[in-house]
Every structure is written in structure tokens, then in C-alpha cells.
Design a protein around this motif. Structure first.
Motif, PDB file in Angstrom:
ATOM      1  N   SER A 133       0.829  -1.207   0.000  1.00 19.93           N
ATOM      2  CA  SER A 133       0.000   0.000   0.000  1.00 19.93           C
ATOM      3  C   SER A 133       0.857   1.249   0.000  1.00 19.93           C
ATOM      4  O   SER A 133       0.576   2.221  -0.714  1.00 19.93           O
ATOM      5  CB  SER A 133      -0.929   0.002   1.217  1.00 19.93           C
ATOM      6  OG  SER A 133      -1.871  -1.033   1.138  1.00 19.93           O
ATOM      7  N   SER A 134       1.919   1.230   0.814  1.00 17.71           N
ATOM      8  CA  SER A 134       2.784   2.407   0.913  1.00 17.71           C
ATOM      9  C   SER A 134       3.491   2.684  -0.402  1.00 17.71           C
ATOM     10  O   SER A 134       3.539   3.827  -0.882  1.00 17.71           O
ATOM     11  CB  SER A 134       3.804   2.194   2.036  1.00 17.71           C
ATOM     12  OG  SER A 134       4.695   3.278   2.114  1.00 17.71           O
ATOM     13  N   SER A 137       1.002   3.826  -3.024  1.00 17.60           N
ATOM     14  CA  SER A 137       0.633   5.217  -2.783  1.00 17.60           C
ATOM     15  C   SER A 137       1.719   6.157  -3.299  1.00 17.60           C
ATOM     16  O   SER A 137       1.428   7.215  -3.869  1.00 17.60           O
ATOM     17  CB  SER A 137       0.393   5.457  -1.291  1.00 17.60           C
ATOM     18  OG  SER A 137      -0.720   4.721  -0.829  1.00 17.60           O
ATOM     19  N   GLY A 141       1.211   8.849  -6.241  1.00 17.91           N
ATOM     20  CA  GLY A 141       1.581  10.231  -6.014  1.00 17.91           C
ATOM     21  C   GLY A 141       2.583  10.736  -7.043  1.00 17.91           C
ATOM     22  O   GLY A 141       2.433  11.844  -7.581  1.00 17.91           O
ATOM     23  N   GLN A 350      -5.885   8.807  10.101  1.00 15.85           N
ATOM     24  CA  GLN A 350      -5.491   8.854   8.694  1.00 15.85           C
ATOM     25  C   GLN A 350      -6.701   8.666   7.781  1.00 15.85           C
ATOM     26  O   GLN A 350      -6.833   9.345   6.758  1.00 15.85           O
ATOM     27  CB  GLN A 350      -4.452   7.766   8.413  1.00 15.85           C
ATOM     28  CG  GLN A 350      -3.951   7.758   6.968  1.00 15.85           C
ATOM     29  CD  GLN A 350      -2.978   6.625   6.705  1.00 15.85           C
ATOM     30  OE1 GLN A 350      -2.734   5.794   7.569  1.00 15.85           O
ATOM     31  NE2 GLN A 350      -2.426   6.585   5.515  1.00 15.85           N
ATOM     32  N   SER A 354      -7.905  11.532   5.287  1.00 15.41           N
ATOM     33  CA  SER A 354      -7.885  11.258   3.849  1.00 15.41           C
ATOM     34  C   SER A 354      -9.257  11.464   3.240  1.00 15.41           C
ATOM     35  O   SER A 354      -9.381  11.995   2.129  1.00 15.41           O
ATOM     36  CB  SER A 354      -7.403   9.826   3.593  1.00 15.41           C
ATOM     37  OG  SER A 354      -6.081   9.642   4.053  1.00 15.41           O
ATOM     38  N   TRP A 358     -10.009  14.191   0.387  1.00 18.96           N
ATOM     39  CA  TRP A 358     -10.597  13.767  -0.890  1.00 18.96           C
ATOM     40  C   TRP A 358     -11.853  14.570  -1.209  1.00 18.96           C
ATOM     41  O   TRP A 358     -11.997  15.106  -2.312  1.00 18.96           O
ATOM     42  CB  TRP A 358     -10.906  12.269  -0.818  1.00 18.96           C
ATOM     43  CG  TRP A 358     -11.726  11.748  -1.942  1.00 18.96           C
ATOM     44  CD1 TRP A 358     -11.413  11.766  -3.275  1.00 18.96           C
ATOM     45  CD2 TRP A 358     -13.024  11.148  -1.842  1.00 18.96           C
ATOM     46  NE1 TRP A 358     -12.421  11.196  -4.005  1.00 18.96           N
ATOM     47  CE2 TRP A 358     -13.425  10.809  -3.161  1.00 18.96           C
ATOM     48  CE3 TRP A 358     -13.871  10.846  -0.783  1.00 18.96           C
ATOM     49  CZ2 TRP A 358     -14.644  10.198  -3.422  1.00 18.96           C
ATOM     50  CZ3 TRP A 358     -15.078  10.231  -1.035  1.00 18.96           C
ATOM     51  CH2 TRP A 358     -15.455   9.917  -2.352  1.00 18.96           C
ATOM     52  N   VAL A 419      -4.977  11.476  -5.527  1.00 17.30           N
ATOM     53  CA  VAL A 419      -4.022  10.981  -4.539  1.00 17.30           C
ATOM     54  C   VAL A 419      -4.702  10.785  -3.191  1.00 17.30           C
ATOM     55  O   VAL A 419      -4.484   9.774  -2.507  1.00 17.30           O
ATOM     56  CB  VAL A 419      -2.827  11.946  -4.419  1.00 17.30           C
ATOM     57  CG1 VAL A 419      -1.918  11.540  -3.264  1.00 17.30           C
ATOM     58  CG2 VAL A 419      -2.034  11.964  -5.719  1.00 17.30           C
ATOM     59  N   ALA A 420      -5.559  11.734  -2.784  1.00 13.37           N
ATOM     60  CA  ALA A 420      -6.268  11.589  -1.515  1.00 13.37           C
ATOM     61  C   ALA A 420      -7.212  10.396  -1.558  1.00 13.37           C
ATOM     62  O   ALA A 420      -7.347   9.659  -0.567  1.00 13.37           O
ATOM     63  CB  ALA A 420      -7.037  12.867  -1.196  1.00 13.37           C
ATOM     64  N   THR A 423      -5.074   7.318  -1.199  1.00 16.74           N
ATOM     65  CA  THR A 423      -4.611   7.229   0.183  1.00 16.74           C
ATOM     66  C   THR A 423      -5.725   6.734   1.090  1.00 16.74           C
ATOM     67  O   THR A 423      -5.491   5.958   2.031  1.00 16.74           O
ATOM     68  CB  THR A 423      -4.115   8.598   0.663  1.00 16.74           C
ATOM     69  OG1 THR A 423      -3.068   9.064  -0.204  1.00 16.74           O
ATOM     70  CG2 THR A 423      -3.579   8.527   2.082  1.00 16.74           C
ATOM     71  N   ALA A 426      -5.977   3.079   0.631  1.00 14.14           N
ATOM     72  CA  ALA A 426      -4.861   2.421   1.316  1.00 14.14           C
ATOM     73  C   ALA A 426      -5.129   2.322   2.809  1.00 14.14           C
ATOM     74  O   ALA A 426      -4.863   1.291   3.441  1.00 14.14           O
ATOM     75  CB  ALA A 426      -3.565   3.188   1.047  1.00 14.14           C
ATOM     76  N   ALA A 427      -5.656   3.386   3.393  1.00 10.77           N
ATOM     77  CA  ALA A 427      -5.982   3.355   4.822  1.00 10.77           C
ATOM     78  C   ALA A 427      -7.058   2.327   5.115  1.00 10.77           C
ATOM     79  O   ALA A 427      -7.080   1.729   6.198  1.00 10.77           O
ATOM     80  CB  ALA A 427      -6.421   4.739   5.291  1.00 10.77           C
TER      81      ALA A 427
END
Length: 489
Positions: A133-134, A137, A141, A350, A354, A358, A419-420, A423, A426-427
Motif C-alpha cells: 500500500s505504501s 501510494s 503520487g 489517517q 484522507s 478527498w 491521490v487523496a 490514500t 490504502a488506509a
């Protein structure tokens, strides 16, 4: 008027090109292709897979304490000086011994050590998901940064072209006495400022391209607009509910807590009895050098022995070490409990942040689109009014700058929203390889190495010699700020 039409057409063309970078037709490289490259060759991801393989080996290491062990020992002795009163002692001998130990009872230490190792393997797999995920991301990005900075650089490039034409038109009108030197100075100042902004935009583009190379491993080509993000939540509460169930960092923290609980049981086993079945045998040969006390009567030159039994060890006093180990393990379990709560807090914060970013970016997109349309009409009106003398050159310059600012804001908001959104996924634990449906071959399965390590009980197995998996970028040329050429008018 011809020159004014040229200025207008360049302004609108610059806006259209910049917006096409985020919403235009398909081109060379897609976001999915970039993610596949990173999945296969990003060193953070490939290194974490190696870390997980090392974690897998803790299970057979813990299990080995409960499996039988066998050993052989051989000795050869050559007596250089015999005692003066020893007439029949041997001058040389060869001896071999064998021993087999079978653990019967270890106070539950082995069983709980294996369970703790298994939980840490599961935590490691969750960490591996978090690494995916990191990295993904970061790829998203970097991908969107390149697209944004290309658009911003192109908008600024178009703005410089417009201001250059505007300055020339101002100088022409000054020569016929229609404008003053103040108008020329204002146009020159605005052009110089635009060129500075272009330099900054180009530097940002180079930085984004290099960051793309850092994550993906190759230089970005012409990038396609990314596909819409799926399964985005409608409320922050929904997002948090999904995150508390699926977030890999939270799952890893829970498994680490379970492992710490088993560590306490392992520590308690150190003060319980241990029972081991022991068997052994020996063979000794004096190689014909053992003398006899009776002349002419040979003596046996070799001996053999064997034994079997049960060995019990009952700890009585160990200097206070066992309770200290138990208390230490309990403290670490307490730490794991607190860390789980800490991770939970981080995940909730987070996810909510996020989601807010978004939704805010989506609102900014709507506002920026309206601003671009309004500023475009405003610029047209200011130019028309300037042609009849009711607006000044400064009014035109200000209108052009406002249009540019709204165009940059729109491009940036589209990047921020995507990107948001990613993210946020991913969270929520929904931005990994299986969620994204990556092409390019089978996905990495961490259970394959685990199963191999767990069933292997031999002493002579080893993995292949380590070799790099990730690609290096030392041969990648330094990036420049080139973007798609502007259309000619």
C-alpha cells in the motif's frame, strides 16, 4: 485586433492542453503499468519480501527445540610416552560415540514458541501488505505529480507566450502613441514574473520525474489519465469501519499482540521440569596395542557399549531468572497492547483525514472549473473593453494571471483528489495488488516460502545465493523539463 485574437487563442489553447493531460485521450504508459513495474522491481517491496522469508524461518527454529537431535563423535589417540610401570597399556586407540536425544516434555515452551513464531509470520504478512500500500501510494503520487507538473509547466509556458505577444503589441501601440511607457513597464514586469514561474514549474517537473524513477524504476513517458478509483466510501464512518477490519498495520499489531501473549507462556515454561529420552553407544578399538597380563593369551582389542534412559531436569533455584523473564515478557505484552491502540488511533485519524482531503479536493475541482470558465469569459471581456479604451493593459494582465491561477488550481485539485482518494483506499486496506488486479504475471505469494520452511527438517538445505531483484536506476539519464509542444497558431 489580429494580435489580440492570437493572444486569446494561445490562452485557450494552453488551458485545453493542460486539462487534456488529466482528462485527455490514451497515450503511452498507464498507471497500472507503472504499478506493475513497482510491484516487480521496487527495492522497498522486494526487500520486505526477503524480510518476510527470514521471518518464516523463526517457525522451524522454534520447532527444532522439540525435535530429536543426534550426534556422532570420533577420537584417535596416539600415546607418545607410556608410564614406566604400565606394561600392557595401549599405545594408540580409536573411539566413536553416538548419542540420540528425544525431547519428551519442555513445559509447553516449544509449543508456545512455535505459536508465537506463527503469529509473527502472520504479522509479517500484514506488514508486507502495508508495504504494498505504501509503495503503491508513492507510485500514484509520483504518477499524478508528473501529470500535474507537466500541465502546470505547459500552462506557464503558454502564459509566457501570451505575455511575449502582449508585450510586442504594447510596444507597437506605444510607437503610435496609443499607450505610455508605464504600460510597457507593466507588460515587461509581468513577462519577467511569468518566466520566473515557468522556471520554477520546470524545476518541479524535473523533481517529479526523478521521484517517479525512484518508485517505478524507469523514466516516465507520456502518461495516460488514471482510471476512476473504485469503492470509495460515502461517509467517514463507513471508511473507518472498513479500515478497522482491513487495514494491514492494524492487523499486524493484533498479531504482534498475540505473539507477545505466547512469549509469556514460553517464559513461564523455563521454571517447569524437562524430560528427555537419551540413548547412546560407543565403540573403542586399541588397534592391536593393548597388552595382555598372561603371555601367549590374546586380549580383546575392542569394546562396545550401548545405553538408553530417561533424563529429567527439575529446576529448583535459578537465581530469580525465570520470574524476571516472565515479568519482562508481560511488560512486552503490555507494550504490544498499547501499540495496537496507538496503531488504531493512527488508522482512524489517517482514514478520516484522507476522506476529508478527498472530499475537499472534489469541491475544489467544482469551484476551480467554475473559476476557469468565469475567468476565461472575464479575459475576453477585458480585452474587448480595452479595445474601446475602457480597460487598461494592467487590467488585461491581471485577468490573464487570474485565469492562469484558476487553471493551475484546477490541475492541482484533480491531482490532489486522486491521490487523496487512493490514500483513503490504502488506509481502508483496499489498495494492494489483489485489490488493483495487477497484470504482468502471478502475484507474490508469501505462503509458498513459509510452507517450504515449515516442512523442511533437514540440516543441509539452503536457499539460492542472494542476488538483486530490484532494478537500479544509476543508468537512467537525468530528467529534463520537456513537455508536449504547444500547437502553432
Amino acid at each position: 485586433m489580429t494580435r489580440l485574437r492570437s493572444i486569446k487563442s494561445r490562452t485557450l489553447a494552453g488551458a485545453a492542453i493542460a486539462l487534456a493531460l488529466l482528462s485527455g485521450p490514451a497515450s503511452a504508459e498507464t498507471l497500472r503499468e507503472a504499478l506493475v513495474k513497482a510491484y516487480r522491481t521496487n527495492p522497498t517491496m522486494t526487500g520486505d519480501r526477503a524480510r518476510q522469508r527470514a521471518e518464516d524461518e523463526n517457525v522451524p527454529l522454534a520447532r527444532a527445540e522439540g525435535l530429536p537431535s543426534a550426534s556422532l563423535q570420533g577420537d584417535y589417540t596416539e600415546v607418545l610416552i607410556k608410564p614406566s610401570n604400565s606394561f600392557n597399556s595401549p599405545t594408540r586407540s580409536a573411539q566413536g560415540t553416538a548419542q540420540l536425544q528425544v525431547p519428551i516434555y519442555r513445559g509447553g515452551g516449544v509449543k508456545n514458541a512455535i505459536r508465537a513464531a506463527d503469529r509473527r509470520v502472520e504479522a509479517g504478512r500484514a506488514f508486507l501488505r502495508g508495504t504494498e500500500s505504501s509503495v503503491f501510494s508513492g507510485v500514484v503520487g509520483a504518477y499524478m505529480d508528473v501529470m500535474r507538473d507537466e500541465a502546470v509547466a505547459q500552462l506557464n509556458q503558454a502564459n509566457v507566450g501570451v505575455l511575449e505577444v502582449n508585450l510586442q503589441a504594447t510596444q507597437d501601440r506605444f510607437e503610435v502613441g496609443d499607450l505610455t511607457r508605464t504600460d510597457i513597464a507593466q507588460s515587461e514586469a509581468r513577462l519577467s514574473d511569468a518566466r520566473s514561474r515557468l522556471e520554477v514549474a520546470q524545476a518541479n517537473l524535473i523533481r517529479s520525474k526523478e521521484r517517479y524513477i525512484q518508485f517505478v524504476g524507469t523514466a516516465p513517458g507520456t502518461l495516460e489519465p488514471p482510471p476512476p478509483l473504485p469503492n470509495l466510501p460515502t461517509t467517514p464512518e463507513t471508511a473507518v469501519d472498513v479500515a478497522l477490519t482491513n487495514n494491514p498495520d492494524l492487523l499486524a499489531a493484533a498479531k504482534q499482540r498475540d505473539a507477545a501473549r505466547y512469549d509469556v507462556r514460553v517464559a513461564r515454561a523455563s521454571r517447569l521440569p524437562r524430560v528427555t529420552a537419551v540413548s547412546g553407544g560407543s565403540y573403542e578399538n586399541y588397534l592391536g596395542t593393548l597388552g595382555s597380563d598372561v603371555p601367549g593369551v590374546p586380549i580383546q582389542q575392542n569394546t562396545t557399549s550401548a545405553s538408553v534412559g530417561v533424563q529429567a531436569t527439575i529446576p529448583i533455584y535459578q537465581g530469580g531468572a525465570p520470574p524476571a523473564q516472565v515479568r519482562q515478557a508481560q511488560a512486552r505484552e503490555s507494550q504490544a497492547i498499547e501499540q495496537q491502540i496507538e496503531v488504531e488511533r493512527d488508522v482512524i485519524a489517517q482514514t478520516r483525514a484522507s476522506f476529508a482531503s478527498w472530499r475537499a479536493a472534489l469541491d475544489v475541482i467544482t469551484s476551480a472549473q467554475s473559476a476557469v470558465s468565469a475567468n476565461t469569459l472575464s479575459l475576453e471581456g477585458v480585452r474587448a473593453e480595452n479595445s474601446v479604451g475602457t480597460r487598461t493593459i494592467l487590467d488585461i494582465l491581471n485577468a490573464e494571471q487570474e485565469l492562469l491561477n484558476s487553471q493551475v488550481l484546477l490541475v492541482t485539485a484533480r491531482r490532489d483528489a486522486y491521490v487523496a482518494g487512493f490514500t483513503l483506499l490504502a488506509a481502508m486496506g483496499q489498495a494492494e495488488s489483489q485489490d488493483l488486479g495487477l497484470d504482468g504475471g502471478p502475484l507474490y505469494d508469501p505462503t509458498v516460502n513459509y510452507k517450504e520452511a515449515r516442512r523442511n527438517i533437514g540440516d543441509w538445505d539452503s536457499a539460492p545465493t542472494p542476488a538483486p531483484v530490484a532494478t537500479r536506476t544509476v543508468d537512467t539519464p537525468a530528467q529534463n523539463s520537456s513537455v508536449t509542444a504547444l500547437p502553432k497558431n
